[in-house]
Design a protein around this motif. Sequence first.
Motif, PDB file in Angstrom:
ATOM      1  N   LEU A 125       0.834  -1.191   0.000  1.00  0.00           N
ATOM      2  CA  LEU A 125       0.000   0.000   0.000  1.00  0.00           C
ATOM      3  C   LEU A 125       0.874   1.248   0.000  1.00  0.00           C
ATOM      4  CD1 LEU A 125      -2.655  -0.964   2.722  1.00  0.00           C
ATOM      5  CD2 LEU A 125      -2.822  -1.239   0.232  1.00  0.00           C
ATOM      6  N   ASP A 126       0.507   2.231  -0.818  1.00  0.00           N
ATOM      7  CA  ASP A 126       1.236   3.499  -0.816  1.00  0.00           C
ATOM      8  C   ASP A 126       0.721   4.364   0.337  1.00  0.00           C
ATOM      9  OD1 ASP A 126      -1.107   4.809  -1.632  1.00  0.00           O
ATOM     10  OD2 ASP A 126      -0.377   5.268  -3.647  1.00  0.00           O
ATOM     11  N   PRO A 127       1.266   5.574   0.549  1.00  0.00           N
ATOM     12  CA  PRO A 127       0.839   6.397   1.694  1.00  0.00           C
ATOM     13  C   PRO A 127      -0.643   6.759   1.691  1.00  0.00           C
ATOM     14  CG  PRO A 127       2.939   7.173   0.853  1.00  0.00           C
ATOM     15  CD  PRO A 127       2.452   6.139  -0.119  1.00  0.00           C
TER      16      PRO A 127
ATOM     17  N   HIS B  30      -7.585   3.471  10.847  1.00  0.00           N
ATOM     18  CA  HIS B  30      -6.876   3.780  12.095  1.00  0.00           C
ATOM     19  C   HIS B  30      -5.631   2.892  12.243  1.00  0.00           C
ATOM     20  CE1 HIS B  30      -6.172   4.725  16.305  1.00  0.00           C
ATOM     21  NE2 HIS B  30      -6.180   3.420  16.564  1.00  0.00           N
ATOM     22  N   ILE B  31      -5.771   1.607  11.953  1.00  0.00           N
ATOM     23  CA  ILE B  31      -4.633   0.692  12.092  1.00  0.00           C
ATOM     24  C   ILE B  31      -3.511   1.066  11.139  1.00  0.00           C
ATOM     25  CG2 ILE B  31      -3.875  -1.703  11.713  1.00  0.00           C
ATOM     26  CD1 ILE B  31      -5.431  -1.155  14.378  1.00  0.00           C
TER      27      ILE B  31
ATOM     28  N   LYS C 115       2.051   3.176  10.594  1.00  0.00           N
ATOM     29  CA  LYS C 115       2.969   4.157   9.996  1.00  0.00           C
ATOM     30  C   LYS C 115       3.601   5.022  11.086  1.00  0.00           C
ATOM     31  CE  LYS C 115       0.192   4.564   5.821  1.00  0.00           C
ATOM     32  NZ  LYS C 115      -0.736   5.442   5.092  1.00  0.00           N
ATOM     33  N   LYS C 116       2.786   5.437  12.041  1.00  0.00           N
ATOM     34  CA  LYS C 116       3.255   6.327  13.104  1.00  0.00           C
ATOM     35  C   LYS C 116       4.210   5.617  14.059  1.00  0.00           C
ATOM     36  CE  LYS C 116       1.269   9.504  16.501  1.00  0.00           C
ATOM     37  NZ  LYS C 116       0.009   9.997  17.067  1.00  0.00           N
TER      38      LYS C 116
ATOM     39  N   SER D 157       6.274   5.782   4.333  1.00  0.00           N
ATOM     40  CA  SER D 157       4.888   5.513   4.747  1.00  0.00           C
ATOM     41  C   SER D 157       4.176   4.478   3.882  1.00  0.00           C
ATOM     42  CB  SER D 157       4.064   6.814   4.794  1.00  0.00           C
ATOM     43  OG  SER D 157       4.555   7.649   5.813  1.00  0.00           O
ATOM     44  N   PHE D 158       4.928   3.590   3.244  1.00  0.00           N
ATOM     45  CA  PHE D 158       4.337   2.443   2.559  1.00  0.00           C
ATOM     46  C   PHE D 158       4.124   1.333   3.585  1.00  0.00           C
ATOM     47  CE2 PHE D 158       5.553   4.739  -1.105  1.00  0.00           C
ATOM     48  CZ  PHE D 158       4.965   4.166  -2.230  1.00  0.00           C
TER      49      PHE D 158
END
Length: 199
Positions: free
Chosen positions: A34-36, A83-84, A89-90, A120-121
Amino acid sequence: MLTPQKSLSTFRSIVGSAFSYERVEADPAVMYLLDPQSRIVYCNLAWNRFANDNDAPELVREKVIGTSVLDVTVDPLRGFYEHIYSQVKKAREPWEYNFECSSDEQYRMLRMRIFPLPKSFLLVENSVRVERPHTAVAVDTTEFCYTDSRGMVVMCAHCRRTRHPDTDRWDWVPRFVANLPPNTSHGLCKNCRSFYFGS
């Protein structure tokens, strides 16, 4: 629109040495990148096998590349996964979870693992933990028995049981799992709401 060549190039540039392309491509688990913006930029061959085994040729990787995974996630669970993805990413920490993905004939429990990657992938892996014939008592009926006052048939987005409109009973109706009635909406039964949200 991403081409297969661009998809492969994106995979190799983002994933790098963290995951071998050849290993991911050959892995029996369904894996996707998945991209950002949560768009699918790569799916492995197992994605296609799963789509074809479940009579969903419209979902093979050549047709879903560039699609937001959130756009194909039903409403009751979209916020949960959004949210997940944000949390992984965070926190920059892998995350895993078991979830049901049954067909009309097979009960399946899958394990989802999400790996944070540079820029952020996210790399998502869904592997089968349990697969066996259904043991739930099947109800063989028409959609009219399950149509509520709004004219809708409500199916649980997780366990795929159908709500009886006059009670809070959720029945296993294999016919609806195989072919959704055209007036189907999604919700979560009490057990699955507790499974996802603890309430």
